[in-house]
Design a protein around this motif. Structure first.
Motif, PDB file in Angstrom:
ATOM      1  N   GLU A  84      23.979 -18.603  -6.343  1.00  0.00           N
ATOM      2  CA  GLU A  84      23.411 -19.031  -4.409  1.00  0.00           C
ATOM      3  C   GLU A  84      21.869 -18.311  -4.482  1.00  0.00           C
ATOM      4  O   GLU A  84      21.128 -17.868  -5.006  1.00  0.00           O
ATOM      5  N   ARG A  85      21.203 -19.031  -3.254  1.00  0.00           N
ATOM      6  CA  ARG A  85      20.171 -18.679  -2.679  1.00  0.00           C
ATOM      7  C   ARG A  85      20.172 -17.896  -1.568  1.00  0.00           C
ATOM      8  O   ARG A  85      21.216 -18.161  -0.811  1.00  0.00           O
ATOM      9  N   VAL A  86      19.544 -16.673  -1.966  1.00  0.00           N
ATOM     10  CA  VAL A  86      19.696 -16.332  -0.474  1.00  0.00           C
ATOM     11  C   VAL A  86      18.458 -16.560   0.593  1.00  0.00           C
ATOM     12  O   VAL A  86      19.006 -16.203   1.785  1.00  0.00           O
ATOM     13  N   SER A  87      18.233 -17.534   0.882  1.00  0.00           N
ATOM     14  CA  SER A  87      16.865 -18.121   1.756  1.00  0.00           C
ATOM     15  C   SER A  87      19.007 -18.816   2.357  1.00  0.00           C
ATOM     16  O   SER A  87      18.705 -18.957   3.660  1.00  0.00           O
ATOM     17  N   SER A  88      19.297 -19.559   2.107  1.00  0.00           N
ATOM     18  CA  SER A  88      20.219 -20.765   2.039  1.00  0.00           C
ATOM     19  C   SER A  88      21.350 -19.827   2.185  1.00  0.00           C
ATOM     20  O   SER A  88      21.407 -20.649   3.886  1.00  0.00           O
ATOM     21  N   MET A  89      21.836 -18.486   2.115  1.00  0.00           N
ATOM     22  CA  MET A  89      22.895 -17.797   2.808  1.00  0.00           C
ATOM     23  C   MET A  89      22.716 -16.741   4.107  1.00  0.00           C
ATOM     24  O   MET A  89      22.925 -17.396   5.138  1.00  0.00           O
ATOM     25  N   VAL A  90      20.919 -16.807   4.328  1.00  0.00           N
ATOM     26  CA  VAL A  90      20.957 -16.523   4.646  1.00  0.00           C
ATOM     27  C   VAL A  90      20.047 -17.601   6.532  1.00  0.00           C
ATOM     28  O   VAL A  90      21.027 -17.330   7.577  1.00  0.00           O
ATOM     29  N   ASP A  91      19.933 -18.718   6.223  1.00  0.00           N
ATOM     30  CA  ASP A  91      19.411 -19.547   7.108  1.00  0.00           C
ATOM     31  C   ASP A  91      21.090 -20.053   8.109  1.00  0.00           C
ATOM     32  O   ASP A  91      20.946 -20.344   8.568  1.00  0.00           O
ATOM     33  N   ASP A  92      22.348 -19.568   7.140  1.00  0.00           N
ATOM     34  CA  ASP A  92      23.659 -20.390   7.955  1.00  0.00           C
ATOM     35  C   ASP A  92      24.117 -18.630   8.821  1.00  0.00           C
ATOM     36  O   ASP A  92      24.685 -19.397   9.457  1.00  0.00           O
ATOM     37  N   LEU A  93      23.364 -18.385   8.776  1.00  0.00           N
ATOM     38  CA  LEU A  93      23.314 -17.297   9.846  1.00  0.00           C
ATOM     39  C   LEU A  93      22.197 -16.845  10.691  1.00  0.00           C
ATOM     40  O   LEU A  93      22.666 -16.116  11.937  1.00  0.00           O
ATOM     41  N   ARG A  94      21.438 -17.781  11.231  1.00  0.00           N
ATOM     42  CA  ARG A  94      20.979 -18.370  12.101  1.00  0.00           C
ATOM     43  C   ARG A  94      21.349 -18.551  13.598  1.00  0.00           C
ATOM     44  O   ARG A  94      21.182 -17.996  14.713  1.00  0.00           O
ATOM     45  N   PRO A  95      22.184 -19.137  13.258  1.00  0.00           N
ATOM     46  CA  PRO A  95      22.937 -19.662  14.485  1.00  0.00           C
ATOM     47  C   PRO A  95      23.711 -18.178  15.164  1.00  0.00           C
ATOM     48  O   PRO A  95      23.687 -18.295  15.879  1.00  0.00           O
ATOM     49  N   LEU A  96      24.332 -17.779  14.419  1.00  0.00           N
ATOM     50  CA  LEU A  96      24.739 -15.944  14.481  1.00  0.00           C
ATOM     51  C   LEU A  96      23.742 -15.652  15.400  1.00  0.00           C
ATOM     52  O   LEU A  96      23.963 -14.390  15.876  1.00  0.00           O
ATOM     53  N   PHE A  97      22.995 -15.149  14.897  1.00  0.00           N
ATOM     54  CA  PHE A  97      21.751 -14.343  15.581  1.00  0.00           C
ATOM     55  C   PHE A  97      21.149 -14.737  16.721  1.00  0.00           C
ATOM     56  O   PHE A  97      20.566 -13.413  18.024  1.00  0.00           O
ATOM     57  N   ASP A  98      21.183 -16.254  17.239  1.00  0.00           N
ATOM     58  CA  ASP A  98      20.648 -16.769  18.183  1.00  0.00           C
ATOM     59  C   ASP A  98      21.843 -16.080  19.408  1.00  0.00           C
ATOM     60  O   ASP A  98      20.956 -15.673  19.998  1.00  0.00           O
ATOM     61  N   LEU A  99      23.005 -16.123  18.399  1.00  0.00           N
ATOM     62  CA  LEU A  99      24.468 -15.818  19.795  1.00  0.00           C
ATOM     63  C   LEU A  99      23.979 -13.748  19.999  1.00  0.00           C
ATOM     64  O   LEU A  99      24.385 -13.940  21.193  1.00  0.00           O
ATOM     65  N   ALA A 154      16.163 -10.002  19.202  1.00  0.00           N
ATOM     66  CA  ALA A 154      16.430 -11.211  18.249  1.00  0.00           C
ATOM     67  C   ALA A 154      15.523 -10.528  17.211  1.00  0.00           C
ATOM     68  O   ALA A 154      15.052  -9.005  16.550  1.00  0.00           O
ATOM     69  N   VAL A 155      16.182 -10.997  15.997  1.00  0.00           N
ATOM     70  CA  VAL A 155      16.234 -10.320  14.407  1.00  0.00           C
ATOM     71  C   VAL A 155      15.092 -11.790  13.710  1.00  0.00           C
ATOM     72  O   VAL A 155      15.091 -12.082  13.583  1.00  0.00           O
ATOM     73  N   ARG A 156      14.248 -10.387  13.734  1.00  0.00           N
ATOM     74  CA  ARG A 156      13.428 -10.657  12.582  1.00  0.00           C
ATOM     75  C   ARG A 156      13.706 -11.088  10.890  1.00  0.00           C
ATOM     76  O   ARG A 156      13.868 -10.157  10.390  1.00  0.00           O
ATOM     77  N   ILE A 157      13.292 -12.078  10.607  1.00  0.00           N
ATOM     78  CA  ILE A 157      13.956 -12.567   9.519  1.00  0.00           C
ATOM     79  C   ILE A 157      12.610 -13.035   8.283  1.00  0.00           C
ATOM     80  O   ILE A 157      11.853 -13.910   9.107  1.00  0.00           O
ATOM     81  N   ASP A 158      12.553 -12.944   7.275  1.00  0.00           N
ATOM     82  CA  ASP A 158      11.074 -12.659   6.788  1.00  0.00           C
ATOM     83  C   ASP A 158      11.833 -12.971   5.091  1.00  0.00           C
ATOM     84  O   ASP A 158      11.731 -11.854   4.496  1.00  0.00           O
ATOM     85  N   VAL A 159      12.259 -13.577   4.736  1.00  0.00           N
ATOM     86  CA  VAL A 159      12.945 -14.015   3.235  1.00  0.00           C
ATOM     87  C   VAL A 159      11.964 -14.945   2.325  1.00  0.00           C
ATOM     88  O   VAL A 159      12.264 -16.121   2.981  1.00  0.00           O
ATOM     89  N   ASP A 160      11.495 -14.130   1.231  1.00  0.00           N
ATOM     90  CA  ASP A 160      11.172 -15.109   0.612  1.00  0.00           C
ATOM     91  C   ASP A 160      11.065 -15.915  -0.920  1.00  0.00           C
ATOM     92  O   ASP A 160      12.619 -15.460  -0.540  1.00  0.00           O
ATOM     93  N   THR A 161      11.734 -17.011  -0.295  1.00  0.00           N
ATOM     94  CA  THR A 161      11.894 -18.406  -1.419  1.00  0.00           C
ATOM     95  C   THR A 161      12.353 -17.917  -3.150  1.00  0.00           C
ATOM     96  O   THR A 161      12.695 -18.547  -3.513  1.00  0.00           O
ATOM     97  N   THR A 162      10.978 -17.602  -2.932  1.00  0.00           N
ATOM     98  CA  THR A 162      10.862 -17.665  -5.149  1.00  0.00           C
ATOM     99  C   THR A 162      11.750 -16.322  -5.329  1.00  0.00           C
ATOM    100  O   THR A 162      11.715 -15.334  -4.652  1.00  0.00           O
ATOM    101  N   GLY A 163      12.154 -17.079  -6.307  1.00  0.00           N
ATOM    102  CA  GLY A 163      13.005 -16.127  -7.019  1.00  0.00           C
ATOM    103  C   GLY A 163      14.061 -15.361  -6.056  1.00  0.00           C
ATOM    104  O   GLY A 163      14.612 -14.693  -6.511  1.00  0.00           O
ATOM    105  N   ASP A 164      14.427 -15.995  -4.882  1.00  0.00           N
ATOM    106  CA  ASP A 164      15.815 -15.805  -4.348  1.00  0.00           C
ATOM    107  C   ASP A 164      16.885 -16.691  -5.346  1.00  0.00           C
ATOM    108  O   ASP A 164      18.262 -16.308  -4.601  1.00  0.00           O
ATOM    109  N   ARG A 165      17.781 -17.349  -6.524  1.00  0.00           N
ATOM    110  CA  ARG A 165      18.602 -17.181  -7.095  1.00  0.00           C
ATOM    111  C   ARG A 165      19.153 -16.210  -7.063  1.00  0.00           C
ATOM    112  O   ARG A 165      18.623 -15.681  -8.050  1.00  0.00           O
ATOM    113  N   VAL A 166      20.712 -15.760  -7.050  1.00  0.00           N
ATOM    114  CA  VAL A 166      20.918 -14.273  -7.479  1.00  0.00           C
ATOM    115  C   VAL A 166      22.711 -14.711  -7.565  1.00  0.00           C
ATOM    116  O   VAL A 166      23.099 -16.027  -7.436  1.00  0.00           O
TER     117      VAL A 166
END
Length: 437
Positions: free
Chosen positions: A286-301, A309-321
């Protein structure tokens, strides 16, 4: 020599030598003294009547052996009593409560050398054992313990030691020693009681967790059907609204988000059922950035509900896990909600979610806040089931979160954040470009 010419009494002084030897020496030494005494008596008396000499010597031997046995028994009994007394904490006091005699174990219990305790008031070590207690006990009143059941001894270094005290009175003829106190250290007993209470608490928690696990399995099975039905109804509503044209676009998007969350809830329940059944997660790339992006609507709620507000700063480099997407998102959601609850009404509340690649060490995810943080003595306890600081909380959020993280072959760490509050972090196993290919 003065009694050598007096019949029947010339052996009397020699009995003293035999008794003295029996009290301080062995049986062999006593027999030697008896033999020497007979030889000395015969040499001084110079009797010509062998029969009379033999009878006298025989009587002397019989009486001497009897006295020697009594002496040996007294010596053994005295040695036994001395051994017992020197192995247990015993203190003797005079009528004024001063320490007259103290054994080594008692001195160790009081935290002083025996010579330093001599002639000092016992109440100096046990403040509650005052003159009134001693006076009542000397008058044959029972030695009643404090309400706690034990006395508190204060050592010179300030340490407090709980002890049980048993007392006895000596005869008035022993003028300098009037009271005998036997002390018993209660620290091991209290430690055992504390351990038993901890074990009972752990057993109670385990029973509740087992019950909750069974209940969770039942709920997971029962809730899956109504969630599926609700998803179907939402899909039907989307179909009807789509016929309304542009007017229904806004409502259609809201229904789409609602359906997405229902599907996600179904996935969570399905994965939790698998975790309960097998205790393991199915990890995929999985990609961490993709998994976190799915949670953005929940964080908006969350932002709409709390204003934080939840500050999100996820580096897409090397985020395959390697991760279980649904369970990873559940763990992140739990940690973010905890952080939001921690900052509460804190002015300038900040909750931060960051992700950074640490090369071969893994991909690190950190959730931080600028709330009050976690006390040092609570760091090791917050992950325990049923441990909560929230009013009405069940104390399962962090426990479940840690279980999810550990199922990813990672460890959930907690510490102090640079923002001033708490920081939770863990590292997921990275997937290299070669492995991905």
């Amino acid at each position: 020599m003065a009694l050598r010419d007096v019949d029947h009494v010339h052996y009397l002084p020699l009995f003293g030598a035999v008794m003295a030897t029996a009290l301080v020496g062995s049986r062999t030494a006593t027999l030697f003294v008896i033999g020497v005494s007979i030889a000395a008596d015969l040499a001084m008396k110079g009797r010509s009547d062998l029969f009379d000499a033999a009878v006298g010597a025989g009587l002397f031997i019989a009486v001497s052996l009897l006295l020697a046995e009594v002496g040996h028994r007294l010596t053994n009994r005295t040695a036994l009593l001395h051994s017992i007394l020197t192995s247990v904490p015993v203190v003797t006091l005079d009528d004024e409560g001063r320490i007259r005699r103290i054994t080594g174990p008692a001195a160790d219990l009081l935290g002083v050398a025996p010579e330093d305790a001599h002639e000092r008031p016992f109440s100096l070590f046990a403040p509650d054992f005052g003159e009134d207690i001693l006076a009542s006990f000397v008058k044959d009143a029972p030695l009643a313990a404090p309400p706690s059941g034990y006395w508190l001894v204060r050592r010179p270094n300030g340490e407090i030691v709980p002890v049980i005290i048993h007392g006895g009175l000596l005869a008035h003829s022993m003028a300098s020693e009037r009271v005998v106190l036997s002390l018993a250290d209660q620290r091991p007993s209290l430690a055992v009681n504390d351990r038993m209470r901890d074990l009972m608490d752990q057993l109670s928690k385990s029973w509740r967790l087992n019950s909750m696990g069974e209940m969770a399995a039942i709920l997971a099975h029962e809730l899956n059907q109504p969630l599926t039905a609700a998803t179907v109804y939402l899909h039907a509503c989307q179909t009807d609204i789509a016929r309304a044209g542009p007017i229904g676009d806004s409502a259609g998007r809201a229904l789409d988000l609602a359906k997405t969350q229902l599907l996600r809830a179904g996935d969570i329940i399905r994965r939790m059922r698998e975790l309960i059944a097998t205790g393991a997660s199915q990890l995929t790339e999985e990609r961490v950035s993709s998994m976190v992006d799915d949670l953005r609507p929940l964080f908006d709620l969350i932002r709409q509900e709390t204003g934080i507000a939840v500050r999100i700063d996820v580096d897409t480099t090397g985020d395959r896990v390697l991760a279980d997407r649904i369970q990873f998102q559940q763990a992140i959601t739990n940690l973010v909600r905890n952080a939001v609850d921690a900052v509460g009404d804190h002015p300038g509340a900040v909750v931060s979610l960051t992700g950074r690649s640490l090369a071969d060490e893994g991909y690190e995810i950190r959730i931080e806040d600028n709330g009050p943080g976690i006390a040092e003595d609570q760091m090791d306890r917050i992950f325990q089931p049923m441990m909560t600081t929230k009013a009405g909380g069940m104390g399962l959020g962090l426990s479940v979160t840690r279980s999810i993280i550990e199922s990813h072959d990672a460890a959930l760490a907690v510490g102090r954040s640079a923002l001033g509050g708490a920081a939770f972090s863990f590292r997921l196993t990275p997937v290299t470009e070669l492995e991905a290919a």
